[in-house]
Scaffold this active site. Structure first.
Site, PDB file in Angstrom:
ATOM      1  CG  ASP A   1      -1.974  -1.264   1.202  1.00 43.21           C
ATOM      2  OD1 ASP A   1      -2.133  -1.499  -0.009  1.00 43.21           O
ATOM      3  OD2 ASP A   1      -2.361  -1.777   2.286  1.00 43.21           O
TER       4      ASP A   1
ATOM      5  CE  LYS B   1       2.377  -2.452  -4.335  1.00 41.36           C
ATOM      6  NZ  LYS B   1       2.082  -2.128  -2.965  1.00 41.36           N
TER       7      LYS B   1
ATOM      8  N   GLY C   1      -4.539  -4.078  -3.848  1.00 40.25           N
ATOM      9  CA  GLY C   1      -5.696  -3.345  -3.999  1.00 40.25           C
ATOM     10  C   GLY C   1      -5.080  -1.907  -4.506  1.00 40.25           C
ATOM     11  CG  HIS C   2      -2.084  -1.989  -7.059  1.00 40.74           C
ATOM     12  ND1 HIS C   2      -1.201  -2.496  -7.875  1.00 40.74           N
ATOM     13  CD2 HIS C   2      -1.857  -2.510  -5.719  1.00 40.74           C
ATOM     14  CE1 HIS C   2      -0.503  -3.342  -7.276  1.00 40.74           C
ATOM     15  NE2 HIS C   2      -0.645  -3.469  -6.170  1.00 40.74           N
TER      16      HIS C   2
ATOM     17  CD  GLN D   1       0.931  -8.795  -2.418  1.00 37.01           C
ATOM     18  OE1 GLN D   1       1.528  -9.625  -3.303  1.00 37.01           O
ATOM     19  NE2 GLN D   1      -0.446  -8.680  -2.703  1.00 37.01           N
TER      20      GLN D   1
HETATM   21  P1  GDP Z   1      -0.662   0.369  -3.672  1.00 33.66           P
HETATM   22  O1  GDP Z   1      -1.476  -0.884  -3.298  1.00 33.66           O
HETATM   23  O2  GDP Z   1       0.736   0.199  -3.328  1.00 33.66           O
HETATM   24  O3  GDP Z   1      -1.107   0.761  -4.932  1.00 33.66           O
HETATM   25  O4  GDP Z   1      -1.519   1.513  -2.652  1.00 33.66           O
HETATM   26  P2  GDP Z   1      -2.995   1.664  -2.293  1.00 33.66           P
HETATM   27  O5  GDP Z   1      -3.661   1.984  -3.454  1.00 33.66           O
HETATM   28  O6  GDP Z   1      -3.343   0.187  -1.653  1.00 33.66           O
HETATM   29  O7  GDP Z   1      -2.789   2.734  -1.170  1.00 33.66           O
HETATM   30  C1  GDP Z   1      -2.159   3.871  -1.363  1.00 33.66           C
HETATM   31  C2  GDP Z   1      -3.304   4.924  -1.052  1.00 33.66           C
HETATM   32  O8  GDP Z   1      -2.708   6.377  -0.954  1.00 33.66           O
HETATM   33  C3  GDP Z   1      -4.403   5.108  -1.903  1.00 33.66           C
HETATM   34  O9  GDP Z   1      -5.807   5.752  -1.257  1.00 33.66           O
HETATM   35  C4  GDP Z   1      -3.745   6.295  -2.779  1.00 33.66           C
HETATM   36  O10 GDP Z   1      -4.913   7.081  -3.637  1.00 33.66           O
HETATM   37  C5  GDP Z   1      -2.972   7.196  -1.875  1.00 33.66           C
HETATM   38  N1  GDP Z   1      -2.039   7.893  -2.101  1.00 33.66           N
HETATM   39  C6  GDP Z   1      -0.971   7.435  -3.140  1.00 33.66           C
HETATM   40  N2  GDP Z   1       0.237   8.557  -3.138  1.00 33.66           N
HETATM   41  C7  GDP Z   1      -0.322   9.323  -2.334  1.00 33.66           C
HETATM   42  C8  GDP Z   1       0.531  10.638  -1.816  1.00 33.66           C
HETATM   43  O11 GDP Z   1       1.599  10.914  -2.177  1.00 33.66           O
HETATM   44  N3  GDP Z   1      -0.245  11.555  -0.813  1.00 33.66           N
HETATM   45  C9  GDP Z   1      -1.466  10.841  -0.325  1.00 33.66           C
HETATM   46  N4  GDP Z   1      -2.073  11.757   0.601  1.00 33.66           N
HETATM   47  N5  GDP Z   1      -2.142   9.809  -0.726  1.00 33.66           N
HETATM   48  C10 GDP Z   1      -1.601   8.988  -1.760  1.00 33.66           C
HETATM   49  P1  IMO Z   2      -0.825  -4.108  -2.325  1.00 37.93           P
HETATM   50  O1  IMO Z   2      -0.635  -4.651  -3.487  1.00 37.93           O
HETATM   51  C1  IMO Z   2      -0.957  -4.576   2.032  1.00 37.93           C
HETATM   52  C2  IMO Z   2      -0.975  -8.870   3.639  1.00 37.93           C
HETATM   53  C3  IMO Z   2      -2.227  -9.131   4.403  1.00 37.93           C
HETATM   54  C4  IMO Z   2      -1.796  -9.918   5.435  1.00 37.93           C
HETATM   55  C5  IMO Z   2      -0.715 -10.559   4.654  1.00 37.93           C
HETATM   56  C6  IMO Z   2      -1.217 -12.111   4.174  1.00 37.93           C
HETATM   57  O2  IMO Z   2      -2.202  -3.572  -2.344  1.00 37.93           O
HETATM   58  O3  IMO Z   2       0.165  -3.230  -1.597  1.00 37.93           O
HETATM   59  P2  IMO Z   2      -2.647 -12.613   2.076  1.00 37.93           P
HETATM   60  O4  IMO Z   2      -4.159 -12.426   1.901  1.00 37.93           O
HETATM   61  O5  IMO Z   2      -1.796 -12.404   1.046  1.00 37.93           O
HETATM   62  O6  IMO Z   2      -2.355 -14.396   2.385  1.00 37.93           O
HETATM   63  O7  IMO Z   2      -2.492 -11.879   3.279  1.00 37.93           O
HETATM   64  O8  IMO Z   2      -0.355  -9.964   3.660  1.00 37.93           O
HETATM   65  N1  IMO Z   2      -1.259  -8.349   2.446  1.00 37.93           N
HETATM   66  C7  IMO Z   2      -1.370  -6.919   2.120  1.00 37.93           C
HETATM   67  N2  IMO Z   2      -0.857  -5.756   2.685  1.00 37.93           N
HETATM   68  N3  IMO Z   2      -0.973  -4.345   0.609  1.00 37.93           N
HETATM   69  C8  IMO Z   2      -1.167  -5.496  -0.124  1.00 37.93           C
HETATM   70  O9  IMO Z   2      -1.219  -5.381  -1.343  1.00 37.93           O
HETATM   71  C9  IMO Z   2      -1.326  -6.813   0.508  1.00 37.93           C
HETATM   72  N4  IMO Z   2      -1.595  -8.192   0.227  1.00 37.93           N
HETATM   73  C10 IMO Z   2      -1.435  -8.887   1.149  1.00 37.93           C
HETATM   74  O10 IMO Z   2      -3.062  -8.018   4.775  1.00 37.93           O
HETATM   75  O11 IMO Z   2      -1.087  -9.263   6.375  1.00 37.93           O
HETATM   76 MG    MG Z   3      -2.827  -1.711  -1.691  1.00 36.08          MG
END
Ligand code: GDP
Ligand code: IMO
Ligand code: MG
Length: 428
Positions: A13, A16, A40-41, A223
Site C-alpha cells: 500500500d 504503487k 488493491g491498487h 504487496q
Molecule cells: P498500492 O497498493 O501500493 O497501490 O497502494 P494503495 O492504493 O493500496 O494505497 C495507497 C493510498 O494512498 C491510496 O488511497 C492512494 O490514493 C493514496 N496515495 C497515493 N500516493 C499518495 C500521496 O502521495 N499522498 C496521499 N495523501 N495519498 C496518496
Molecule cells: P498491495 O499490492 C497490504 C497482507 C495481508 C496479510 C498478509 C497475508 O495493495 O500493496 P494474504 O491475503 O496475502 O495471504 O495476506 O499480507 N497483504 C497486503 N497488505 N497491501 C497488499 O497488497 C497486501 N496483500 C497482502 O494484509 O497481512
Molecule cells: Mg494496496
C-alpha cells in the site's frame, strides 16, 4: 527502451498503483507478475477513482498492452467484475492479456483461507481471505487449475474432479464443514471460461517480442518486500514474492533485461494484518496519520497500522530488491507536523542492531532508535517542482536517500495523477 520494475518497499500500500498509472503514459506494456487480488491498487486519474486488484494499472492508456502473467493467481469472478467496472467507465480492456499459465483461485481456496484463519485463532495472519495462500500452495503441490484449463471443458473437469474430491475430504473431515458441489463449481468456471477466453493466451512470446522491439515495459509489483515469503516477517507474510527478483519466475523475462528497479515507499510506514512492526504508533500521532491519509485497506477496508519511517527495514528492502531509485509517497501527510521521526537503528538488549532480523521473536523485542527532523507548516500538495518544497522536506528526502543508499527520483504529494514531483528522472 527499458524494462522498469516497480515494487513495494514496505508492507504494501505504498502507492504503487499511482506510480504505475503515471509512468505508464510512455509505456507499451504493463505486467502484473505476482500476488493476486489481495492487492488493491488505487488510481485517481481523469477517468475517476479505481481500486484495481488484478488488472494492470496501465490499462487506462490504449497503447499499453496489459498482461496478467503466470506469476499471478487469478480469481475469475473478481477479474470479470473489474473488467465490467472498467467498461462501465468507458475504459477499453481489449488490450488485456491473461497468461494461460496463471493459476486460478477456486471456491475452496477462499473458503479454506477463512477456515485456516479461524483455526489459527489468536495467531491468525490477518490475511485478506482472498484464497491467495491456498491457491499458491496448490500451485506448488501440483494440483492447481490454470487459466488455460478454462479453454477446454474436458480438461477443466479432469483437473477439477480429483482435486475437489481431495478438498472435500479435508473440508468435511478436518474442518467439519459441508462439501462443495462439483457440478456448481464446474458450471461456474465453464461460464468464466467462456467470458475470459478472448483474453487467455500464451504470454511469453508477447513479452519477448516487446523486449526485442525495445518497448518500454513496466512490471507492476504487488504487496511489499516485508511481506515476502522468504525475507519478510515470516510467518506473517503473503504467499508469493513481492520482490523484483520474482519478475523472472513470474513472467519468463530474463533477469538480464531489468534496467531500472523503482521501490515505492511511504514517508511513514503502514501494515495491515498481524505481525511485528517496530515503529508502530499506537498513540494520537498514529491516529492522526491514519485519519489524515485515510489509511484503511483498499481490499478489505481494515484500518492500517501506522508508524514512523523504518530505515532499517527500508535499507534491507532496498538491498534485497536491488533498487536503482525510490518513489517517496505521502510526504504531504506530514504538512503541519512540528517534527518527523525516522528509525535509524534498533536497540536489542542494550545493543545497537542495524540490520533487519530474520526471526520475528527477535524483531518483536527490537526498540526503534529515532532521529528527529524538523517538520514544515505550509501545505505542499499543490507543489509541482522540487525547488518549491520547504527546506525541511528537502532535508527529509536527503536524509532518507542517505539512510537507504538510493536516490529518490519521484516525490508524491497527493493521491492524484498530477501530484508527482520528479527529480532528475529519465523516465518522465
Ligand atoms: P498500492 O497498493 O501500493 O497501490 O497502494 P494503495 O492504493 O493500496 O494505497 C495507497 C493510498 O494512498 C491510496 O488511497 C492512494 O490514493 C493514496 N496515495 C497515493 N500516493 C499518495 C500521496 O502521495 N499522498 C496521499 N495523501 N495519498 C496518496
Ligand atoms: P498491495 O499490492 C497490504 C497482507 C495481508 C496479510 C498478509 C497475508 O495493495 O500493496 P494474504 O491475503 O496475502 O495471504 O495476506 O499480507 N497483504 C497486503 N497488505 N497491501 C497488499 O497488497 C497486501 N496483500 C497482502 O494484509 O497481512
Ligand atoms: Mg494496496
Amino acid at each position: 527502451m527499458a524494462v522498469v520494475t516497480i515494487v513495494g518497499g514496505q508492507w504494501g500500500d505504498e502507492g504503487k498503483g499511482k506510480i504505475v498509472d503515471i509512468l505508464a503514459e510512455k509505456a507499451n506494456m504493463v505486467i502484473r507478475f505476482s500476488g493476486g487480488d489481495n492487492a488493491g491498487h488505487t488510481i485517481i486519474n481523469p477517468y475517476g477513482k479505481f481500486s484495481l486488484h488484478l488488472v494492470p494499472s496501465g490499462i487506462f492508456y490504449p497503447q499499453v498492452t496489459g498482461i496478467i502473467s503466470n506469476g499471478v493467481v487469478i480469481n475469475p469472478a473478481v477479474l470479470l467484475k473489474e473488467i465490467d467496472n472498467l467498461a462501465s467507465h468507458g475504459i477499453d480492456t481489449s488490450h488485456l492479456i491473461i497468461s494461460d499459465r496463471a493459476h486460478l483461485i477456486m471456491p475452496y481456496h477462499t473458503l479454506m483461507d477463512s477456515l485456516e484463519e479461524q483455526r489459527r485463532g489468536q495467531g491468525s495472519i490477518g490475511t485478506t481471505k482472498r484464497g491467495i495462500g491456498p491457491a499458491f500452495a496448490d500451485k506448488v503441490s501440483r494440483i492447481g487449475i490454470r487459466a488455460g484449463d478454462l479453454l477446454n471443458k474436458d480438461v477443466l473437469l479432469s483437473h477439477l474432479k480429483p482435486t475437489l474430491e481431495f478438498k472435500n475430504t479435508i473440508l468435511t473431515r478436518v474442518y467439519q464443514v459441508p462439501p462443495l458441489s462439483l457440478e456448481e463449481i464446474y458450471q461456474q468456471y465453464c461460464h468464466y471460461g467462456e467470458r475470459l477466453a478472448p483474453y487467455i493466451r500464451e504470454t511469453l512470446s508477447v513479452i519477448n517480442s516487446a523486449v526485442k522491439r525495445g518497448d518500454l515495459i513496466i512490471l507492476e509489483g504487488a504487496q511489499g518486500a516485508l511481506l515476502d515469503t522468504d525475507f519478510g516477517t515470516y510467518p506473517y507474510v503473503t504467499s508469493s514474492s513481492p520482490l523484483s527478483g520474482a519478475v523472472t519466475a513470474g513472467t519468463g523475462l530474463s533477469p538480464r533485461e531489468a534496467t531500472q528497479i523503482i521501490g515505492v515507499f511511504k514517508a511513514y510506514i503502514t501494515r495491515v494484518g498481524s505481525g511485528p512492526m517496530p515503529t508502530e504508533l499506537k498513540d494520537e500521532v498514529g491516529e492522526l496519520i491514519r485519519e489524515k491519509a485515510h489509511e484503511y485497506g483498499t481490499t478489505t477496508g481494515r484500518p492500517r497500522r501506522c508508524g514512523w519511517f523504518d530505515a532499517v527495514a527500508g535499507r534491507f528492502s532496498a538491498q534485497i530488491n536491488g533498487l536503482t531509485s525510490i518513489a517517496l509517497t505521502h510526504i504531504d501527510i506530514y504538512d503541519g507536523f512540528p517534527s518527523i521521526k525516522i528509525c535509524t537503528s534498533y536497540k536489542l538488549n542494550g545493543e545497537i542492531l542495524d540490520c533487519f532480523p530474520s526471526d520475528i521473536s527477535v524483531l518483536e523485542k527490537c526498540q526503534p532508535v529515532y532521529e528527529e527532523l524538523p517538520g514544515w507548516q505550509e501545505p505542499i500538495s499543490k507543489m509541482n517542482d522540487f525547488a518549491q518544497l520547504p527546506s525541511a522536506a528537502h532535508h527529509l528526502i536527503a536524509r532518507l536517500e542517505e539512510l537507504l543508499s538510493c536516490s529518490i527520483n519521484f516525490v508524491s504529494v497527493g493521491p492524484d495523477r498530477a501530484q508527482l514531483i520528479k527529480i532528475n528522472s529519465p523516465l518522465l
